[in-house]
Design a protein around this motif. Structure first.
Motif, PDB file in Angstrom:
ATOM      1  N   THR A  21     -39.966   0.634 -81.340  1.00 45.70           N
ATOM      2  CA  THR A  21     -39.117   1.766 -80.929  1.00 45.70           C
ATOM      3  C   THR A  21     -39.314   2.075 -79.456  1.00 45.70           C
ATOM      4  O   THR A  21     -38.355   2.375 -78.730  1.00 45.70           O
ATOM      5  CB  THR A  21     -39.444   3.013 -81.769  1.00 45.70           C
ATOM      6  OG1 THR A  21     -39.335   2.695 -83.158  1.00 45.70           O
ATOM      7  CG2 THR A  21     -38.499   4.147 -81.432  1.00 45.70           C
ATOM      8  N   GLY A  22     -40.570   2.012 -79.008  1.00 44.73           N
ATOM      9  CA  GLY A  22     -40.841   2.219 -77.591  1.00 44.73           C
ATOM     10  C   GLY A  22     -40.144   1.207 -76.708  1.00 44.73           C
ATOM     11  O   GLY A  22     -39.613   1.545 -75.645  1.00 44.73           O
ATOM     12  N   LEU A  23     -40.091  -0.041 -77.164  1.00 42.84           N
ATOM     13  CA  LEU A  23     -39.380  -1.078 -76.407  1.00 42.84           C
ATOM     14  C   LEU A  23     -37.885  -0.792 -76.368  1.00 42.84           C
ATOM     15  O   LEU A  23     -37.241  -0.915 -75.315  1.00 42.84           O
ATOM     16  CB  LEU A  23     -39.634  -2.443 -77.046  1.00 42.84           C
ATOM     17  CG  LEU A  23     -41.052  -3.007 -76.939  1.00 42.84           C
ATOM     18  CD1 LEU A  23     -41.158  -4.311 -77.720  1.00 42.84           C
ATOM     19  CD2 LEU A  23     -41.430  -3.249 -75.475  1.00 42.84           C
ATOM     20  N   LEU A  24     -37.321  -0.406 -77.523  1.00 39.16           N
ATOM     21  CA  LEU A  24     -35.878  -0.142 -77.588  1.00 39.16           C
ATOM     22  C   LEU A  24     -35.485   1.068 -76.735  1.00 39.16           C
ATOM     23  O   LEU A  24     -34.456   1.054 -76.064  1.00 39.16           O
ATOM     24  CB  LEU A  24     -35.452   0.074 -79.041  1.00 39.16           C
ATOM     25  CG  LEU A  24     -35.596  -1.151 -79.969  1.00 39.16           C
ATOM     26  CD1 LEU A  24     -35.252  -0.773 -81.397  1.00 39.16           C
ATOM     27  CD2 LEU A  24     -34.720  -2.294 -79.481  1.00 39.16           C
ATOM     28  N   ILE A  25     -36.323   2.115 -76.793  1.00 37.53           N
ATOM     29  CA  ILE A  25     -36.044   3.291 -75.969  1.00 37.53           C
ATOM     30  C   ILE A  25     -36.262   2.986 -74.490  1.00 37.53           C
ATOM     31  O   ILE A  25     -35.529   3.448 -73.615  1.00 37.53           O
ATOM     32  CB  ILE A  25     -36.918   4.480 -76.419  1.00 37.53           C
ATOM     33  CG1 ILE A  25     -36.476   4.967 -77.800  1.00 37.53           C
ATOM     34  CG2 ILE A  25     -36.863   5.627 -75.417  1.00 37.53           C
ATOM     35  CD1 ILE A  25     -37.331   6.090 -78.366  1.00 37.53           C
ATOM     36  N   GLY A  26     -37.282   2.185 -74.229  1.00 38.54           N
ATOM     37  CA  GLY A  26     -37.621   1.887 -72.847  1.00 38.54           C
ATOM     38  C   GLY A  26     -36.635   0.982 -72.136  1.00 38.54           C
ATOM     39  O   GLY A  26     -36.490   1.067 -70.910  1.00 38.54           O
ATOM     40  N   VAL A  77     -34.152  11.548 -69.340  1.00 42.15           N
ATOM     41  CA  VAL A  77     -33.712  10.622 -70.387  1.00 42.15           C
ATOM     42  C   VAL A  77     -34.719  10.582 -71.536  1.00 42.15           C
ATOM     43  O   VAL A  77     -34.339  10.635 -72.715  1.00 42.15           O
ATOM     44  CB  VAL A  77     -33.488   9.216 -69.799  1.00 42.15           C
ATOM     45  CG1 VAL A  77     -33.282   8.209 -70.915  1.00 42.15           C
ATOM     46  CG2 VAL A  77     -32.286   9.219 -68.874  1.00 42.15           C
ATOM     47  N   THR A  78     -36.018  10.496 -71.221  1.00 41.80           N
ATOM     48  CA  THR A  78     -37.030  10.465 -72.286  1.00 41.80           C
ATOM     49  C   THR A  78     -37.055  11.790 -73.049  1.00 41.80           C
ATOM     50  O   THR A  78     -37.268  11.803 -74.269  1.00 41.80           O
ATOM     51  CB  THR A  78     -38.424  10.180 -71.714  1.00 41.80           C
ATOM     52  OG1 THR A  78     -38.725  11.114 -70.664  1.00 41.80           O
ATOM     53  CG2 THR A  78     -38.499   8.771 -71.162  1.00 41.80           C
ATOM     54  N   LEU A 107     -42.338  -1.747 -69.842  1.00 38.09           N
ATOM     55  CA  LEU A 107     -42.121  -1.758 -71.289  1.00 38.09           C
ATOM     56  C   LEU A 107     -43.437  -1.914 -72.044  1.00 38.09           C
ATOM     57  O   LEU A 107     -43.629  -1.306 -73.103  1.00 38.09           O
ATOM     58  CB  LEU A 107     -41.165  -2.887 -71.672  1.00 38.09           C
ATOM     59  CG  LEU A 107     -39.676  -2.643 -71.411  1.00 38.09           C
ATOM     60  CD1 LEU A 107     -38.876  -3.894 -71.725  1.00 38.09           C
ATOM     61  CD2 LEU A 107     -39.170  -1.466 -72.250  1.00 38.09           C
ATOM     62  N   LEU A 108     -44.348  -2.730 -71.521  1.00 39.35           N
ATOM     63  CA  LEU A 108     -45.650  -2.905 -72.169  1.00 39.35           C
ATOM     64  C   LEU A 108     -46.415  -1.586 -72.194  1.00 39.35           C
ATOM     65  O   LEU A 108     -47.025  -1.230 -73.210  1.00 39.35           O
ATOM     66  CB  LEU A 108     -46.455  -3.976 -71.437  1.00 39.35           C
ATOM     67  CG  LEU A 108     -47.846  -4.245 -72.010  1.00 39.35           C
ATOM     68  CD1 LEU A 108     -47.758  -4.750 -73.438  1.00 39.35           C
ATOM     69  CD2 LEU A 108     -48.607  -5.244 -71.132  1.00 39.35           C
ATOM     70  N   ALA A 109     -46.379  -0.837 -71.091  1.00 38.91           N
ATOM     71  CA  ALA A 109     -47.050   0.469 -71.055  1.00 38.91           C
ATOM     72  C   ALA A 109     -46.411   1.422 -72.059  1.00 38.91           C
ATOM     73  O   ALA A 109     -47.119   2.132 -72.800  1.00 38.91           O
ATOM     74  CB  ALA A 109     -46.973   1.054 -69.636  1.00 38.91           C
ATOM     75  N   PHE A 110     -45.095   1.439 -72.095  1.00 39.80           N
ATOM     76  CA  PHE A 110     -44.368   2.331 -73.009  1.00 39.80           C
ATOM     77  C   PHE A 110     -44.690   1.991 -74.456  1.00 39.80           C
ATOM     78  O   PHE A 110     -44.931   2.885 -75.270  1.00 39.80           O
ATOM     79  CB  PHE A 110     -42.874   2.191 -72.743  1.00 39.80           C
ATOM     80  CG  PHE A 110     -42.127   3.498 -72.740  1.00 39.80           C
ATOM     81  CD1 PHE A 110     -42.358   4.440 -71.760  1.00 39.80           C
ATOM     82  CD2 PHE A 110     -41.182   3.783 -73.710  1.00 39.80           C
ATOM     83  CE1 PHE A 110     -41.669   5.648 -71.745  1.00 39.80           C
ATOM     84  CE2 PHE A 110     -40.490   4.985 -73.713  1.00 39.80           C
ATOM     85  CZ  PHE A 110     -40.733   5.912 -72.725  1.00 39.80           C
TER      86      PHE A 110
END
Length: 463
Positions: A197-202, A216-217, A325-328
């Motif tokens: 989900t974090g990847l998709l949102i990011g 946005v977040t 994206l990795l951090a997110f």
């Protein structure tokens, strides 16, 4: 002040506090112990004397809590000792490990057996500390402002709540709730689900910077909360604003047997409290280990480079989107795992637990403790959780008792205070004042990261 004089004062304060806590443990003697911890941290004294002082103060607080006296104040005293172990320079690692383990694994459980609320307080501190460490990867290391972090917490909580309760029977053929043993599997599934989900949102959000990214977040976080609030029709997935209950807990017969084998006999009031407290400690240990390893890896160095100067990092060949994206995804995964624990520990999940205020509170923990600093973030989580859950509510109850008794302070009858005047209702105001004071007097945080500390010192010298 000379070191010999400092040694004498520190030892005298520690011994006096220990005697007071042995003879008359109370809130007042707890405050004396906290003052002694402060003297140990700030007076000039030798390292063996400081270590002995902290050990004596820990013993005094533990014995006082075991007698059921002092309550939350003595608990705060133990937290102050842990903070001192972190902040006092040049403390040997074995002393930190031994005394820290004794407080976390002996003192706080003893306190919890005497007052079960302290177990709840410790669990909540641990849950928020783990989430703050996850957000620290996003904000503190990579410099990405995320105001929708509670969304991942919600996804983790609902992942287990839906299938660990009868709720899933509303849209499946039945057979729910799942056995509590699936709890551990769902912790892993929540990590994977929230990371994805974090990847998709990011993917769309991380193409933006600064204020635009924050907005946005924030919006995406609110979308998750609104979905949880409205997905009770046409198919009832989340039961809407009524929430989901009861959520299954994992069976812990093995844990009771294990505790019984070492002489600790649990009752129905403390068995799950101790279990979740120790589980949270294990998860925090894993989160800290992952944070340290990531911080020392090439990904951690890339995050710091992006945080310091994104344009320069891009010029040096660091892939912007993939690194962000990795951090997110990493921060989201930590939050998802704690969501599963939160759902099982509370046995109830509702959208009210995952509001914008929750995201801002977790962000405040990171800012208060020190962005990028692992011990600082844990301290920030402990400070704000104790403030929200304990101090403000206890002060409100004390004020109400004075109001009902008609007590007079400085000639003013407290019975004339309006009923609306309760400190617990001004949680957001107090929280904002704390952050404003931090930005004015210590912008780098309570325990700043080494890089931020050097930058702050250079800025002071330059001015």
């Amino acid at each position: 002040m000379s070191k010999n004089r400092g040694n004498g004062l520190v030892l005298a304060a520690a011994v006096a506090s220990l005697l007071l806590l042995l003879l008359a443990p109370s809130t007042l003697t707890g405050l004396v112990a906290i003052a002694a911890v402060g003297l140990t941290a700030y007076l000039r004294a030798s390292m063996p004397v400081r270590a002995l002082s902290l050990a004596l103060l820990s013993l005094g607080c533990t014995l006082g809590l075991a007698r059921g006296a002092g309550g939350e104040v003595l608990f705060i005293g133990l937290v102050a000792v842990l903070v001192s172990l972190i902040t006092i320079p040049n403390v040997p690692g074995w002393i930190k490990g031994l005394l820290g383990a004794a407080i976390l694994l002996i003192s706080i459980p003893i306190a919890g057996f005497a007052n079960s609320f302290l177990f709840e307080l410790g669990i909540q501190i641990g849950i928020y500390a783990a989430m703050a460490l996850g957000l620290n990867v996003v904000v503190g290391m990579a410099g990405l402002l995320d105001l929708g972090y509670a969304a991942f917490f919600a996804i983790g909580a609902y992942t287990w709540a839906i299938f660990g309760s009868p709720q899933a029977n509303h849209f499946t053929a039945g057979g729910f709730p799942l056995n509590g043993n699936f709890f551990y599997l769902f912790m892993v599934l929540a990590v994977i689900t929230t990371a994805i989900t974090g990847l998709l949102i990011g993917l769309p959000a991380l193409r933006l910077r600064g204020d635009y990214l924050a907005i946005v977040t924030l919006g995406l976080g609110e979308v998750v909360r609104v979905l949880a609030n409205n997905l009770d029709h046409p198919v009832n997935l989340t039961n809407g604003p009524q929430g989901i209950t009861p959520v299954e807990r994992p069976p812990i017969d093995w844990f009771r047997s294990l505790m019984g084998s070492i002489g600790i006999h649990l009752d129905a009031k403390t068995d799950y409290q101790l279990f979740f407290y120790l589980l949270v400690l294990v998860v925090i240990g894993i989160v800290i280990m992952v944070n340290v390893n990531l911080g020392n890896s090439r990904f951690g160095r890339a995050w710091v480079a992006i945080r310091e100067d994104e344009t320069a990092a891009k010029a040096m060949g660091i892939p912007m989107l993939g690194t962000k994206l990795l951090a997110f995804a990493t921060g989201a995964a930590f939050s998802g795992a704690m969501g599963v624990i939160f759902a099982a520990q509370r046995t109830f999940v509702s959208p009210e637990s995952f509001t914008l205020l929750a995201s801002i509170t977790i962000l405040g923990m990171v800012v208060l403790g020190g962005m990028g600093s692992i011990p600082g973030v844990i301290l920030g989580a402990a400070a704000l959780t104790i403030l929200n859950i304990d101090i403000l509510k206890s002060f409100s109850e004390y004020l109400n008792s004075l109001r009902q008794s008609g007590a007079t302070v400085l000639g003013f009858n407290l019975a004339n205070l309006p009923n609306q005047f309760e400190p617990a209702k001004y949680e957001r105001l107090v929280f904002g004042v704390v952050l404003i004071l931090m930005m004015i007097f210590r912008p780098e945080g309570l325990i700043p990261e080494r890089r931020h500390k050097l930058e702050a010192e250079e800025a002071k010298e330059g001015s």
